[in-house]
Scaffold this active site. Structure first.
Site, PDB file in Angstrom:
ATOM      1  N   GLU A  65       0.820  -1.217   0.000  1.00  0.00           N
ATOM      2  CA  GLU A  65       0.000   0.000   0.000  1.00  0.00           C
ATOM      3  C   GLU A  65       0.853   1.266   0.000  1.00  0.00           C
ATOM      4  O   GLU A  65       0.509   2.249  -0.643  1.00  0.00           O
ATOM      5  CB  GLU A  65      -0.966  -0.003   1.194  1.00  0.00           C
ATOM      6  CG  GLU A  65      -2.125  -0.988   1.047  1.00  0.00           C
ATOM      7  CD  GLU A  65      -3.013  -0.715  -0.174  1.00  0.00           C
ATOM      8  OE1 GLU A  65      -2.994   0.420  -0.703  1.00  0.00           O
ATOM      9  OE2 GLU A  65      -3.708  -1.644  -0.604  1.00  0.00           O
ATOM     10  N   CYS A 123     -17.960   0.398 -19.631  1.00  0.00           N
ATOM     11  CA  CYS A 123     -19.283   0.295 -19.007  1.00  0.00           C
ATOM     12  C   CYS A 123     -20.041  -0.969 -19.448  1.00  0.00           C
ATOM     13  O   CYS A 123     -20.830  -1.528 -18.683  1.00  0.00           O
ATOM     14  CB  CYS A 123     -20.123   1.527 -19.323  1.00  0.00           C
ATOM     15  SG  CYS A 123     -19.377   3.068 -18.735  1.00  0.00           S
ATOM     16  N   CYS A 159     -19.387  -3.707 -16.995  1.00  0.00           N
ATOM     17  CA  CYS A 159     -19.295  -3.313 -15.586  1.00  0.00           C
ATOM     18  C   CYS A 159     -20.404  -3.960 -14.758  1.00  0.00           C
ATOM     19  O   CYS A 159     -21.578  -3.902 -15.138  1.00  0.00           O
ATOM     20  CB  CYS A 159     -19.387  -1.791 -15.459  1.00  0.00           C
ATOM     21  SG  CYS A 159     -19.314  -1.222 -13.737  1.00  0.00           S
ATOM     22  N   CYS A 187     -25.666   2.472 -12.222  1.00  0.00           N
ATOM     23  CA  CYS A 187     -24.784   3.639 -12.374  1.00  0.00           C
ATOM     24  C   CYS A 187     -25.553   4.817 -12.988  1.00  0.00           C
ATOM     25  O   CYS A 187     -25.985   4.773 -14.144  1.00  0.00           O
ATOM     26  CB  CYS A 187     -23.589   3.289 -13.239  1.00  0.00           C
ATOM     27  SG  CYS A 187     -22.417   4.655 -13.416  1.00  0.00           S
ATOM     28  N   CYS A 214     -13.813   0.813 -14.530  1.00  0.00           N
ATOM     29  CA  CYS A 214     -14.237   2.213 -14.398  1.00  0.00           C
ATOM     30  C   CYS A 214     -12.994   3.104 -14.480  1.00  0.00           C
ATOM     31  O   CYS A 214     -12.673   3.860 -13.568  1.00  0.00           O
ATOM     32  CB  CYS A 214     -14.972   2.409 -13.072  1.00  0.00           C
ATOM     33  SG  CYS A 214     -15.932   3.941 -12.972  1.00  0.00           S
TER      34      CYS A 214
END
Length: 363
Positions: A54, A214, A217, A223, A207
């Site tokens: 991270e 899309c 997705c 959405c 995305c």
DNA sequence: AAACCGGGGAG
DNA sequence: CTCCCAGGTTT
């Protein structure tokens, strides 16, 4: 209880369905990453590896991080190993990854965990947030991914996904709190760690900032931006300032026996703590030449071009064969023998200058 | 709140 | 080339 969205129970159910849809997608499409425990696995993630990944992933792409992560975990398998590493060794291994304050804070954090916390990372956001180099995003990510806590993970991917899912047009960073509230409302109590990774994977692979996919997705139907055709323009951001052009000179010097003249940069500031070529300050106006020591410096006619966060740099490269006896004793200058010198230990702009300087020596 | 921190990939 | 992306710390 009632508001413009209907009952809170109905809202929770909707949120639960969205999370469920995403988790089902993640179970089939989770990316295979060196630091990731795949969904359905019965062993727990190693907090050290999650933390390391991270921190490396802050402002940095997965593709760039992979080799560095493999190298660090091979050299230092546990946080206690990293805590015992020498500063210069860690900085050299971080070279090329950028944002070098991360490497200095990485070591500080490893040593705090090893010395004060018995080698165990805190499992709460609050405890994590108190450590060097761990801010709100990273604390939430470690808490969620390593300890499966329902922390609200808000990185650039999640911001983009939330802005589109809810068709939020207020520009970042002002809209951050709105986006966080939306993210919080969707965070499930069941499998929050996988959910956090799923939203970020969605943002990274489907995305995407430009031309989002899309059509495939899992959140296509709910959405709002997709429904209104506004997805490509979200999230909106407040305009950034133009980057000025700064210039300077780098002096690539070599002794007759082949040792390179390098300089350890101050711990704070640009490229802090890293090795580099001595040179002039980098300013918008040209300035006096100021070689680190007297020698027959020769302009190569070549310029290393590099862009930092807030300015473009044009670095003219000069070369000379130098006399070791001319090196002032009290400076940050040091001679590095040819067999110890690895260009990969330098930050990228200094490696570019070396490539140009070496060419000039060879010709 | 604003400035300071690298580097890589897409177009 | 020019854009675009993306967290933490310091001031």
């Amino acid at each position: 209880m009632r508001d413009e969205f209907g009952t809170s129970d109905a809202r929770d159910t909707l949120a639960g369905e969205l999370a469920g849809t995403l988790l089902a997608w993640y179970d089939r499409h989770a990316r295979d990453l060196p630091w990731r425990v795949p969904p359905g696995s019965n062993h727990a993630p190693d907090p050290y590896r999650i933390w390391l990944s991270e921190v490396m992933l802050q402002q940095t792409t997965v593709a760039a991080v992979k080799t560095y992560f493999e190298r660090f975990t091979t050299l230092w398998p546990r946080v206690t190993d990293l805590a015992e590493a020498e500063d210069d060794r860690v900085m050299a291994e971080w070279a090329g990854l950028g944002y070098y304050a991360r490497a200095r804070n990485l070591l500080k954090c490893a040593r705090t965990v090893a010395r004060d916390l018995g080698g165990t990372f805190p499992d709460s956001e609050e405890g994590l947030l108190a450590l060097p180099g761990i801010g709100p995003y990273t604390a939430a990510a470690i808490s969620a991914i390593a300890f499966d806590r329902p922390a609200v993970v808000l990185d650039g991917n999640v911001e983009r996904v939330m802005a589109r899912l809810h068709d939020i047009h207020d520009p970042l960073p002002g809209s951050k709190m709105t986006l966080k509230a939306r993210a919080e409302a969707l965070t499930p109590q069941h499998r929050p760690g996988d959910y956090a990774q799923a939203v970020m994977d969605l943002g990274a692979t489907i995305c995407t900032p430009r031309s989002p996919a899309c059509g495939i997705c899992p959140w296509r139907d709910p959405c709002v931006a997709r429904d209104r055709g506004t997805q490509a323009e979200l999230p909106k951001k407040t305009p950034k300032k133009a980057k000025p052009i700064r210039q300077g000179i780098a002096y690539v010097g070599r002794t007759p026996s082949g040792d390179w003249l390098l300089e350890k940069r101050p711990d704070s500031g640009l490229l802090g703590g890293m090795l580099g070529w001595p040179g002039t300050a980098w300013a918008e106006a040209s300035q006096d030449h100021a070689p680190p020591l007297p020698a027959n410096w020769r302009d190569t006619g070549a310029e290393a071009r590099h862009t930092f966060t807030h300015f473009h740099l044009r670095l003219a490269v000069q070369v000379a064969v130098i006399d070791p006896g001319q090196i002032p004793g009290d400076s940050a200058l040091r001679l590095v023998p040819a067999q110890d010198f690895r260009p990969s230990d330098l930050p990228t702009v200094m490696r570019k200058a070396f490539d140009l300087g070496r060419t000039a020596f060879d010709s």
